[in-house]
Each structure stands twice: as structure tokens, then as C-alpha cells.
Design a protein around this motif. Structure first.
Motif, PDB file in Angstrom:
ATOM      1  N   PRO A 123       0.795  -1.238   0.000  1.00 21.87           N
ATOM      2  CA  PRO A 123       0.000   0.000   0.000  1.00 21.87           C
ATOM      3  C   PRO A 123       0.824   1.283   0.000  1.00 21.87           C
ATOM      4  O   PRO A 123       0.378   2.297  -0.540  1.00 21.87           O
ATOM      5  CB  PRO A 123      -0.830  -0.122   1.283  1.00 21.87           C
ATOM      6  N   GLN A 127       0.107   5.012  -1.552  1.00 23.40           N
ATOM      7  CA  GLN A 127       0.001   6.161  -0.648  1.00 23.40           C
ATOM      8  C   GLN A 127       0.929   7.273  -1.090  1.00 23.40           C
ATOM      9  O   GLN A 127       0.559   8.455  -1.070  1.00 23.40           O
ATOM     10  CB  GLN A 127       0.316   5.714   0.781  1.00 23.40           C
ATOM     11  N   THR A 132      -4.963   6.068  -3.238  1.00 22.07           N
ATOM     12  CA  THR A 132      -5.618   5.136  -2.311  1.00 22.07           C
ATOM     13  C   THR A 132      -7.135   5.286  -2.252  1.00 22.07           C
ATOM     14  O   THR A 132      -7.798   4.447  -1.652  1.00 22.07           O
ATOM     15  CB  THR A 132      -5.052   5.311  -0.894  1.00 22.07           C
ATOM     16  N   MET A 135      -8.992   2.223  -3.517  1.00 20.72           N
ATOM     17  CA  MET A 135      -8.528   0.898  -3.093  1.00 20.72           C
ATOM     18  C   MET A 135      -9.585   0.189  -2.255  1.00 20.72           C
ATOM     19  O   MET A 135     -10.171   0.761  -1.359  1.00 20.72           O
ATOM     20  CB  MET A 135      -7.217   1.023  -2.309  1.00 20.72           C
ATOM     21  N   ASN A 138      -6.236  -3.003   1.945  1.00 23.99           N
ATOM     22  CA  ASN A 138      -4.800  -2.789   2.158  1.00 23.99           C
ATOM     23  C   ASN A 138      -4.030  -4.109   2.156  1.00 23.99           C
ATOM     24  O   ASN A 138      -2.830  -4.123   2.416  1.00 23.99           O
ATOM     25  CB  ASN A 138      -4.557  -2.069   3.487  1.00 23.99           C
TER      26      ASN A 138
END
Length: 376
Positions: A123, A127, A132, A135, A138
Motif C-alpha cells: 500500500p 500512498q 488510495t 482501493m 490494504n
């Protein structure tokens, strides 16, 4: 004149010849009977892990019509029925894989670590690039490998035991990597920039495959990317008035070239692994080629409703509406999913996954060929 070999030297040569054959049989699964299957990846392989995490970002997979065709109830699979991994398990006489997060499950015959929305890269990569917001999870490939490490002591008890057990198992590495591109492309990142991700994604897949081999995996299947230029969600997001953007089948050419680029790099990477680990069988699964058949000749595979529109969706040119995804208010489902390739605009139908799996197990879309399930 050359002297004839002595009976003793012939026996020695014969012994070493038989020894080489024995070693090959011990390190290559030539029968179609695997003891277990271990699966990693994303929504193309997830049999319920994402749903068991709560499915906060996409709760609709926990309700009908997901699962309606085969199971008749939602299982957490992103389809109307089964996935490729289910058909592979069936072909080799093994039970359908339970998700790793299932409580109190017996995983001796295999386990599924795949999670819908999972990425090959961690992740932090997304980031750092402010990618993100779309998404689903994670949980990345490295997390799934950690789950495997945690489960391993309950499956085998010594190095020798694990070598024997995993040597008789089939490992499925994905599909993984597709979401690494989806999250970026669907948030407006240029295809040129996303193309710079590809070597990193392929490296992550190569590293994970190597890590499994070091722990005893012998037979591994590593799939490539699907032709995303034929995917309903991409056709909707990248809808263009310019006919030159599309091939003769209605797929977006630049996106399919991107998938081919990923697949080319992945195949080069797998060849390096084969040279490094000559006693393993590392199989490239050509998801792209197996799926492109449907988009080119849908009627030949029974897809009379076409290949590009979704069976379940909320309207639009391809029956995909991000404001009314499959299973939500405002969406509707077709009467016969078996006549469709696309299920919900992102994932495929039970019928399409069956056809892909058949092409992998029985050929010709696996290189080298998978072990024949007919042999014993």
C-alpha cells in the motif's frame, strides 16, 4: 579400435540414468493428482476472504445476485458462480478452496489466500502517489505470503515433511497485479505513467514466486493479465467517439497493448526463474489469449448476448454504472448469465471462467502445459 565397455561400466551408467529419472519424477508432478492447491491473488481468485474482512468498500458481493448461478447464494466470489481456481480444483479432484480467513477450517487439501482488491505492490506505493481513494483493501501480496508462513507449521512439521508436501501441491500465483494498474488508471493517471509501474509489479510477482519455491513449491502457475481493453469498466470510463481507438472487436487498443506489455515482461521474468530453479515447473497461464477468444468470436463459445456488456449492472452503453453497481439499488441482472462474458463490468461470469480454466488445464493456454488431470 575403441574397446567395448565392460559389464560393470554399463551397470554404472544404467544406475546413474535411472537415478536421474527418479530425481526428475520426485521434483516434477507428472500425474494430475495434486495433494493440495495454494492460491494467491485478487478478486479473480478470491473465494471469500474479502467478504470475511467486512467488504466495506464493495459490500454488494455479499448478496444476491452474486453466486446465483452455481452456489445459489453469495459466497464472496466476484461472479455469478465459480472462478478459475474452482474449475482447476475440480479438474484435479480436489475440494473447492476455502478462504484463509475461514474460522476452524481444515486446510490440508489447500487454502485460498487471495483477496478481492489486493495488489502486488504494498500500500505504501499507492500512498506515496495519492492513489488510495479507490482501493478496496490494504491486503497486498506480501500480506498473503505472511499468511502462508503463519499457516505452514500446521501443514508440515519438518523441512523434509514440507519438501514432500509442497512438492505434491499446486501453487497458483494470481492473477495479481491487475489492481495495481486499475487503481491508477481509473483515477486518471496517464497510461504512460502507469506503464512505469509494470517492472515493479512484475518484480513483486517474481519475488513472491521465488519465495514459494524456496519453501518447497515445485509446480507453480503464474497468470498474466486479462485484456483490459475489452473490460466493461474500462470501456465505460474511456468511452471515445474516435473509432480509431477501438479494434475490430470493440476493445480499446492502447489498453490491450498495455496488458500485452505486462504479460511480456512477466514471461521474461518467469524464464529467469526457470533458469534459476531448473527442478521446478513454472507455468505461465495465458489469461489474455484464453479470454480474447470470447471477444473475437463470442458466438462460438455460447456468448450470444455479446462479450462487452455486463450481465449485471446499472445501465449505460455497456450496462455499467459506477453509481449503481451490480447488487445495489438501481441495478438489474440478465436472465441468463451463461450467455455473457462480463458479469458485473469488472469480473467475468461462471461460463467465461469455465472456458478460461479449460483452456489452461487442457491447453493450449499454459506454457509449459499443466499436468493432465487424466493421468494417475
Amino acid at each position: 579400435m575403441a574397446s567395448a565397455k565392460s559389464p560393470l561400466s554399463i551397470k554404472i551408467l544404467l544406475f546413474f540414468h535411472l537415478l536421474c529419472i527418479f530425481c526428475f519424477l520426485q521434483t516434477h508432478s507428472i500425474s494430475g493428482s495434486y495433494a493440495s492447491i495454494f492460491s494467491f491473488g485478487n478478486s479473480l481468485a478470491d473465494t471469500g476472504n474479502f467478504l470475511l474482512t467486512g467488504a466495506v468498500r464493495f459490500p454488494f458481493i455479499g448478496r444476491l445476485p452474486y453466486g446465483e448461478t452455481y452456489f445459489h447464494y453469495p459466497t464472496g466470489r466476484c461472479s455469478d458462480g465459480r472462478l478459475i481456481v474452482d474449475f482447476i480444483a475440480d479438474a484435479y479432484g480436489l475440494p473447492k478452496l476455502l478462504p484463509y480467513l475461514s474460522p476452524h477450517a481444515d486446510f490440508r487439501q489447500g487454502v485460498n489466500f487471495a483477496v478481492a482488491g489486493a495488489t502486488a505492490l504494498d500500500p505504501i506505493f499507492f500512498q506515496e502517489r495519492n492513489l488510495t481513494s479507490a482501493m478496496w483493501t490494504n491486503i497486498s501480496l506480501s500480506i498473503q505470503l505472511g499468511w502462508f508462513d503463519h499457516l505452514k507449521p500446521s501443514l508440515c512439521y519438518s523441512t523434509e515433511d514440507c519438501t514432500d508436501y509442497f512438492g505434491k501441491s499446486l501453487f497458483l500465483m494470481g492473477e495479481i497485479g491487475g489492481n495495481d494498474y486499475n487503481y491508477a488508471l481509473l483515477q486518471g493517471t496517464s497510461i504512460e505513467e502507469v506503464q512505469t509501474f509494470v517492472p515493479k509489479v512484475v518484480e513483486a510477482i517474481e519475488s513472491a514466486t521465488s519465495r514459494l519455491i524456496e519453501q518447497g513449491a515445485v509446480d507453480l502457475v503464474v497468470p498474466g493479465n486479462l485484456p483490459i481493453g475489452c473490460s466493461t469498466i474500462y470501456l465505460t470510463f474511456f468511452l471515445s467517439p474516435n473509432k480509431a481507438d477501438y479494434d475490430q472487436y470493440g476493445c480499446i487498443k492502447t489498453l490491450n497493448r498495455f496488458s500485452e506489455y505486462h504479460n511480456t515482461l512477466l514471461q521474461h521474468s518467469l524464464e529467469k526463474l526457470r533458469q534459476k530453479y531448473p527442478r521446478t515447473k513454472i507455468i505461465y497461464a495465458d489469461y489474455y489469449g484464453a479470454a480474447m477468444r470470447f471477444f473475437r468470436f463470442p458466438l462460438q463459445f455460447g456468448f450470444s448476448s455479446g462479450a462487452l456488456s455486463a450481465c449485471c449492472g446499472g445501465g449505460g452503453p455497456y450496462n455499467f454504472n459506477n453509481s449503481a453497481p451490480c447488487g445495489s439499488a438501481g441495478s438489474s441482472v440478465c436472465s441468463d448469465p451463461s450467455t455473457y462474458v462480463n458479469w458485473d463490468g469488472i469480473h467475468l461470469t461462471d461460463a467465461a471462467y469455465r472456458a478460461i480454466a479449460t483452456g489452461l488445464v487442457y491447453g493450449p493456454y499454459s506454457t509449459p502445459p499443466m499436468a493432465s488431470p487424466h493421468l494417475s
